[in-house]
Design an enzyme around this catalytic site. Structure first.
Site, PDB file in Angstrom:
ATOM      1  N   LYS A 131      -7.115  -0.129 -20.386  1.00  0.00           N
ATOM      2  CA  LYS A 131      -7.338   0.007 -21.816  1.00  0.00           C
ATOM      3  C   LYS A 131      -6.065  -0.355 -22.599  1.00  0.00           C
ATOM      4  O   LYS A 131      -5.660  -1.491 -22.558  1.00  0.00           O
ATOM      5  CB  LYS A 131      -7.850   1.415 -22.114  1.00  0.00           C
ATOM      6  N   ASP A 144      -6.453  13.188 -18.983  1.00  0.00           N
ATOM      7  CA  ASP A 144      -6.743  11.771 -19.121  1.00  0.00           C
ATOM      8  C   ASP A 144      -6.262  11.385 -20.517  1.00  0.00           C
ATOM      9  O   ASP A 144      -6.870  11.746 -21.523  1.00  0.00           O
ATOM     10  CB  ASP A 144      -8.248  11.523 -18.951  1.00  0.00           C
ATOM     11  N   TYR A 149     -14.945  11.168 -19.535  1.00  0.00           N
ATOM     12  CA  TYR A 149     -15.284   9.764 -19.308  1.00  0.00           C
ATOM     13  C   TYR A 149     -16.380   9.712 -18.228  1.00  0.00           C
ATOM     14  O   TYR A 149     -16.310  10.437 -17.225  1.00  0.00           O
ATOM     15  CB  TYR A 149     -14.031   9.020 -18.858  1.00  0.00           C
ATOM     16  N   ARG A 184       0.814  -1.216   0.000  1.00  0.00           N
ATOM     17  CA  ARG A 184       0.000   0.000   0.000  1.00  0.00           C
ATOM     18  C   ARG A 184       0.849   1.269   0.000  1.00  0.00           C
ATOM     19  O   ARG A 184       0.335   2.360  -0.235  1.00  0.00           O
ATOM     20  CB  ARG A 184      -0.979  -0.001   1.176  1.00  0.00           C
TER      21      ARG A 184
HETATM   22  C1  LIG Z   1     -11.973   3.289 -18.736  1.00  0.00           C
HETATM   23  C2  LIG Z   1     -11.602   4.716 -18.619  1.00  0.00           C
HETATM   24  C3  LIG Z   1     -11.384   5.316 -17.358  1.00  0.00           C
HETATM   25  C4  LIG Z   1     -11.597   4.581 -16.056  1.00  0.00           C
HETATM   26  O1  LIG Z   1     -10.722   3.531 -15.894  1.00  0.00           O
HETATM   27  P1  LIG Z   1     -11.014   2.221 -14.989  1.00  0.00           P
HETATM   28  O2  LIG Z   1      -9.757   1.459 -15.163  1.00  0.00           O
HETATM   29  O3  LIG Z   1     -12.240   1.574 -15.535  1.00  0.00           O
HETATM   30  O4  LIG Z   1     -11.231   2.708 -13.595  1.00  0.00           O
HETATM   31  C5  LIG Z   1     -11.005   6.646 -17.338  1.00  0.00           C
HETATM   32  N1  LIG Z   1     -10.866   7.375 -18.467  1.00  0.00           N
HETATM   33  C6  LIG Z   1     -11.075   6.840 -19.677  1.00  0.00           C
HETATM   34  C7  LIG Z   1     -10.914   7.694 -20.888  1.00  0.00           C
HETATM   35  C8  LIG Z   1     -11.452   5.498 -19.801  1.00  0.00           C
HETATM   36  O5  LIG Z   1     -11.674   4.985 -21.017  1.00  0.00           O
END
Ligand SMILES: *Cc1c(COP(=O)(O)O)cnc(C)c1O
Length: 383
Positions: free
Chosen positions: A199, A174, A102, A48
């Site tokens: 992703k 992001d 998102y 952690r």
């Molecule tokens: C999937 C996604 C997230 C969130 O990610 P998790 O791993 O599901 O928590 C944030 N931003 C974008 C653009 C995403 O596609």
């Protein structure tokens, strides 16, 4: 200390790898301990605290991929995003968000920020001016997402970073849709880069993870909150993610290439309406994308011509599967109005330009010819 490699494929394959001193194995050993000695050691290790051998090694790779100084690896993209935001926002502070976020991120803001006493504003669009307009005396953070979901709009990263510097704000992005292979926002002056590693980084639809990448100073500030929030990733999954990242450069470049061909194919097709892909010259932000992206990514969206049933089309596809998520090596498709943006009212969707028949296509690494044939046969069946 990790070697400083320049090329993305070399970084992906080698940066941060752990040496197997015992047996000289080819891959990083996996250290699953949750308990480490505290006497006569330099570092007090604990999962952690984000400082087990595998976490530290993978963070070096992540940082190198994004041209940052340091990184933290989280148990999900949302753990990275929520921790990074709350590390820089206190009670009474204000943050400016891009209007098209998102869904999970906008839920975090709308459902949680009031209880922390954090003020927020969403922009009207994604032009730099619309961000600057919302800045107030108590604004601390400016947050963008580009390319955006699902219409692949492109925000000018350099312009946003300059606005943030001018007003003394921390800028965050992001960068999930582009991936570090296609876009390195730190090179344009962004402070904190966030990813859902679920992703493109994971890339095989079998890992949930996230990361924040920034300067040592900013990462230390995020770490101070992260150790209390407790959102670290298990070492086993860290180790799996290292394996995924080794092929990331190859995967994403193949996806860029396929997406470009598919976007052009759809664009000229008589049964297809609008196609949204930053690599197409017809895309309104193509020039901004070309200036800040090394590849245009594997995500695109499109509409069928009036009178063609998008739901039926989706059902007739065989190779391209319907899926809630994205960015795996396999091609997937979804209907934003029914899934990712299903909670918005029809008016809100209309305002964002998301039509009911819009389809979001996450292009995989299959042969282009097979993907095109699948689309052709599905279209033939619905006419
Ligand atoms: C999937 C996604 C997230 C969130 O990610 P998790 O791993 O599901 O928590 C944030 N931003 C974008 C653009 C995403 O596609």
């Amino acid at each position: 200390m990790a070697e400083k490699y320049k090329g993305i494929n070399t970084i992906c394959t080698h940066t941060g790898e752990l040496e197997d001193e015992q047996f000289k194995g080819a891959v990083s050993p996996l250290y699953m301990s949750t308990s480490y000695a505290f006497e006569d050691v330099e570092v007090k290790r604990y999962p952690r605290y984000f400082n087990t051998p595998n976490q530290v090694a993978l963070a070096q790779k992540m940082a190198a991929m994004e041209h940052g100084e340091a990184a933290l690896i989280f148990g999900s993209g949302m753990a990275a995003i929520s921790t990074a935001l709350l590390a820089f926002l206190h009670k009474g502070d204000h943050v400016v968000f891009q209007n098209t976020l998102y869904g999970g991120t906008s839920n975090l803001v709308v459902e949680e920020f009031d209880k922390f006493g954090i003020e927020y504003t969403f922009t009207e669009d994604y032009t730099p001016a619309s961000f600057e307009k919302q800045i107030k005396d108590n604004t601390k953070v400016i947050y963008i997402e580009t390319p955006s979901n699902p219409l692949l709009t492109v925000t000018d990263i350099k312009a946003i970073a300059e606005i943030a510097k001018k007003h003394g704000l921390v800028s965050m992005i992001d960068n999930t849709f582009a991936s570090p292979v296609n876009q390195n926002p730190i090179d344009f002056g962004i402070d904190v880069v966030l990813h859902s590693a679920t992703k493109y980084m994971g890339g095989h639809s079998d890992i949930l993870a996230g990361t924040a990448i920034a300067s040592e100073e900013h990462i230390d500030r995020i770490f101070q909150l992260a150790k209390n929030f407790g959102g670290s990733l298990s070492d086993y999954t860290v180790w799996l993610l290292e394996r995924s990242l080794k092929t990331m450069g190859l995967r994403v470049k193949a996806q860029n290439e396929n997406a470009m061909v598919l976007a052009e194919f759809l664009h000229q097709h008589e049964d297809v309406g609008k196609v949204y892909y930053p690599g197409l010259e017809s895309h309104p932000d193509h020039n901004v994308a070309a200036a800040q992206m090394k590849g245009f990514g594997g995500m695109l969206s499109f509409e069928l011509k009036e009178g063609l049933d998008a739901d039926l089309f989706q059902k007739k596809l065989k190779l391209i599967k319907s899926s809630m998520s994205l960015a795996g090596v396999e091609s997937t498709i979804l209907s934003p109005s029914k899934t990712s943006h299903g909670l918005l009212t029809p008016e809100e969707r209309k305002k964002q330009g998301i039509k009911d028949g819009l389809l979001r296509f996450s292009v995989g690494i299959e042969e282009k010819e097979d993907l095109i044939a699948d689309i052709e046969q599905a279209l033939a069946q619905i006419k």
